[in-house]
Write a protein that holds these residues in place. Structure first.
Motif, mmCIF file in Angstrom:
data_model
loop_
_atom_site.group_PDB
_atom_site.id
_atom_site.type_symbol
_atom_site.label_atom_id
_atom_site.label_comp_id
_atom_site.label_asym_id
_atom_site.label_seq_id
_atom_site.Cartn_x
_atom_site.Cartn_y
_atom_site.Cartn_z
ATOM 1 N N UNK A 106 74.219 30.772 4.681
ATOM 2 C CA UNK A 106 74.514 29.520 5.369
ATOM 3 C C UNK A 106 74.201 28.284 4.522
ATOM 4 N N UNK A 107 74.059 28.473 3.202
ATOM 5 C CA UNK A 107 73.658 27.349 2.351
ATOM 6 C C UNK A 107 74.683 26.218 2.325
ATOM 7 N N UNK A 108 75.967 26.544 2.555
ATOM 8 C CA UNK A 108 76.995 25.491 2.543
ATOM 9 C C UNK A 108 77.347 25.000 3.942
ATOM 10 N N UNK A 109 76.755 25.620 4.966
ATOM 11 C CA UNK A 109 77.098 25.253 6.337
ATOM 12 C C UNK A 109 76.935 23.756 6.638
ATOM 13 N N UNK A 110 75.837 23.096 6.217
ATOM 14 C CA UNK A 110 75.672 21.675 6.541
ATOM 15 C C UNK A 110 76.643 20.749 5.814
ATOM 16 N N UNK A 111 77.262 21.249 4.735
ATOM 17 C CA UNK A 111 78.128 20.370 3.929
ATOM 18 C C UNK A 111 79.602 20.761 4.018
ATOM 19 N N UNK A 112 79.975 21.528 5.030
ATOM 20 C CA UNK A 112 81.379 21.912 5.180
ATOM 21 C C UNK A 112 82.281 20.696 5.376
ATOM 22 N N UNK A 113 81.779 19.694 6.123
ATOM 23 C CA UNK A 113 82.557 18.472 6.333
ATOM 24 C C UNK A 113 82.884 17.770 5.022
ATOM 25 N N UNK A 114 81.891 17.428 4.192
ATOM 26 C CA UNK A 114 82.153 16.804 2.894
ATOM 27 C C UNK A 114 83.009 17.678 1.973
ATOM 28 N N UNK A 115 82.821 18.992 2.020
ATOM 29 C CA UNK A 115 83.637 19.881 1.190
ATOM 30 C C UNK A 115 85.095 19.802 1.607
ATOM 31 N N UNK A 116 85.335 19.746 2.925
ATOM 32 C CA UNK A 116 86.707 19.644 3.409
ATOM 33 C C UNK A 116 87.358 18.345 2.948
ATOM 34 N N UNK A 117 86.589 17.257 2.955
ATOM 35 C CA UNK A 117 87.123 15.979 2.502
ATOM 36 C C UNK A 117 87.374 15.972 0.997
ATOM 37 N N UNK A 118 86.506 16.644 0.247
ATOM 38 C CA UNK A 118 86.640 16.677 -1.215
ATOM 39 C C UNK A 118 87.791 17.571 -1.660
ATOM 40 N N UNK A 119 88.055 18.614 -0.882
ATOM 41 C CA UNK A 119 89.150 19.531 -1.205
ATOM 42 C C UNK A 119 90.163 19.540 -0.056
ATOM 43 N N UNK A 120 90.903 18.444 0.128
ATOM 44 C CA UNK A 120 91.823 18.352 1.275
ATOM 45 C C UNK A 120 92.943 19.393 1.236
ATOM 46 N N UNK A 121 93.199 19.945 0.031
ATOM 47 C CA UNK A 121 94.266 20.950 -0.070
ATOM 48 C C UNK A 121 93.874 22.270 0.586
ATOM 49 N N UNK A 122 92.580 22.477 0.792
ATOM 50 C CA UNK A 122 92.105 23.700 1.443
ATOM 51 C C UNK A 122 92.122 23.497 2.956
ATOM 52 N N UNK A 123 92.676 24.426 3.676
ATOM 53 C CA UNK A 123 92.737 24.301 5.129
ATOM 54 C C UNK A 123 91.373 24.456 5.777
#
Length: 386
Positions: free
Chosen positions: A26-43
């Motif tokens: 779950x290490x990336x769970x808190x940052x899923x929002x920023x990751x989605x914004x940084x990689x908008x091409x990923x659904x």
């Protein structure tokens, strides 16, 4: 094997170290929002699968581990798990690529599969009876503690840029050293000549229930960062804290598991499932209310803290000692399969039923599904079908 108090403490330290490796899922769970914004091409589903992708490889590894323990000692396998967790956690620093991040998360599944399957095998090897239940509760609590540390510290580091959260994977190397120092090497698992590692119907029942539990329960972690509304929207600190509260509730439940199971008796598993239903409902209805979100996280955490160790005790008691690792591996596969398919199944269902993929709809479907599953288990228990 007769253990001294010092030996037992060292083994419990080992169990905690293994559990922290599990917490890295779950290490990336808190940052899923920023990751989605940084990689908008990923659904959305692909981003959420950064949490669940490790479970695909962990299914294969968990099954293999059941046979590997007859050729390689549990200690060596677990030291290797810590090493892989640390290395894969730092791979995303090599390039700013979503697919490298995704691949590193998938490869971490090697560590996850070994840790989940063998953690239970370690408990079963060194502890028996009520002491086994108590230590299994400590295991669940330490998994929760690992998630607290991973998500809260990861969320804090993510506030300086989501890439900074990768540093939390140093836990893999630390766990590797603790396992190497504290876990006795008892060699490979021995079986009597001609003895087969047979699984009982109870193991398959628990595997199915584990798949259902995690199919719905994982929605808390995969959706919470994107579910926050109002002034809480987009906050990695808040999402990290909520995941930490979820884990903290798991810790509390793990520590009191022996007392809880004596009270709930044969209905422990469905009660655990209904705990998620309450928590999921609160999370769904109050996305902008921090207090209600915390309450929801507590109930969801109670669900995992009660269900997983109880199911692990069930499967370890249902087979001969030599088959414990394989039984735990089967349950692990059920848990991991449920987690892996969760984003795709529930997001697709949300789209088909409501016309859009929304976190509130996913939580609603999860609550309905879990409640129905719990009701079925209660009915089958009363009729002595499970």
């Amino acid at each position: 094997m007769k253990l001294s108090k010092t030996d037992k403490i060292k083994i419990i330290i080992t169990i905690v170290a293994i559990s922290f490796i599990q917490g890295l899922q779950f290490c990336v769970s808190p940052v899923l929002g920023p990751i989605q914004k940084h990689f908008p091409e990923a659904g959305v589903s692909m981003v959420q699968m950064l949490v669940t992708a490790p479970t695909l490889l962990s299914i294969v590894v968990a099954l293999i581990s059941g046979a590997l323990v007859m050729k390689i000692s549990k200690k060596k396998l677990l030291v290797f798990a810590g090493l892989v967790a640390g290395v894969t956690g730092f791979l995303p620093f090599l390039a700013d690529s979503f697919w490298l991040l995704f691949a590193s998360r998938a490869l971490y599944g090697i560590s996850l599969g070994l840790a989940i399957a063998l953690n239970t095998a370690v408990v079963a090897e060194f502890f028996e009876g009520d002491e086994r239940v108590a230590v299994m509760g400590i295991q669940a609590a330490s998994v929760g503690a690992g998630m607290v540390v991973v998500t809260t510290v990861g969320g804090f580091l993510g506030g300086f840029g989501f890439e900074k959260s990768y540093f939390i994977n140093s836990i893999g190397f630390i766990s590797m050293l603790l396992i190497a120092f504290c876990l006795p090497d008892t060699g490979t698992v021995k079986t009597e000549q001609g003895e087969k590692l047979e699984m009982t119907p109870r193991v398959w029942t628990m595997t199915l229930l584990g798949a259902l539990e995690m199919l719905f329960l994982i929605t808390f972690s995969t959706n919470i960062a994107m579910h926050l509304g109002g002034s809480l929207a987009g906050s990695t600190v808040v999402s990290g804290n909520l995941t930490g509260v979820f884990s903290g509730a798991q810790i509390v439940m793990g520590l009191i598991l022996g007392t809880v199971t004596k009270a709930t008796k044969k209905y422990t598993l469905p009660i655990a499932m209904l705990s998620f239903s309450v928590g999921g409902l609160l999370v769904m209805l109050f996305p902008a209310n921090y207090g209600m979100l915390i309450a929801g996280a507590v109930f969801c955490g109670f669900s995992q803290g009660m269900f997983i160790p109880t199911a692990m005790v069930e499967v370890s008691n249902a087979v001969k000692p030599a088959a414990t690792a394989m039984a735990a591996a089967c349950l692990t596969c059920g848990n991991c399969f449920g987690q892996f398919i969760s984003p795709t199944v529930l997001n697709t269902a949300s789209k088909l039923i409501f016309g859009e993929t929304a976190t509130s709809h996913v939580y609603l479907l999860a609550v309905i599904g879990m409640t129905a599953a719990a009701a079925a288990v209660i009915l089958c228990t009363k009729k002595k079908l499970v």
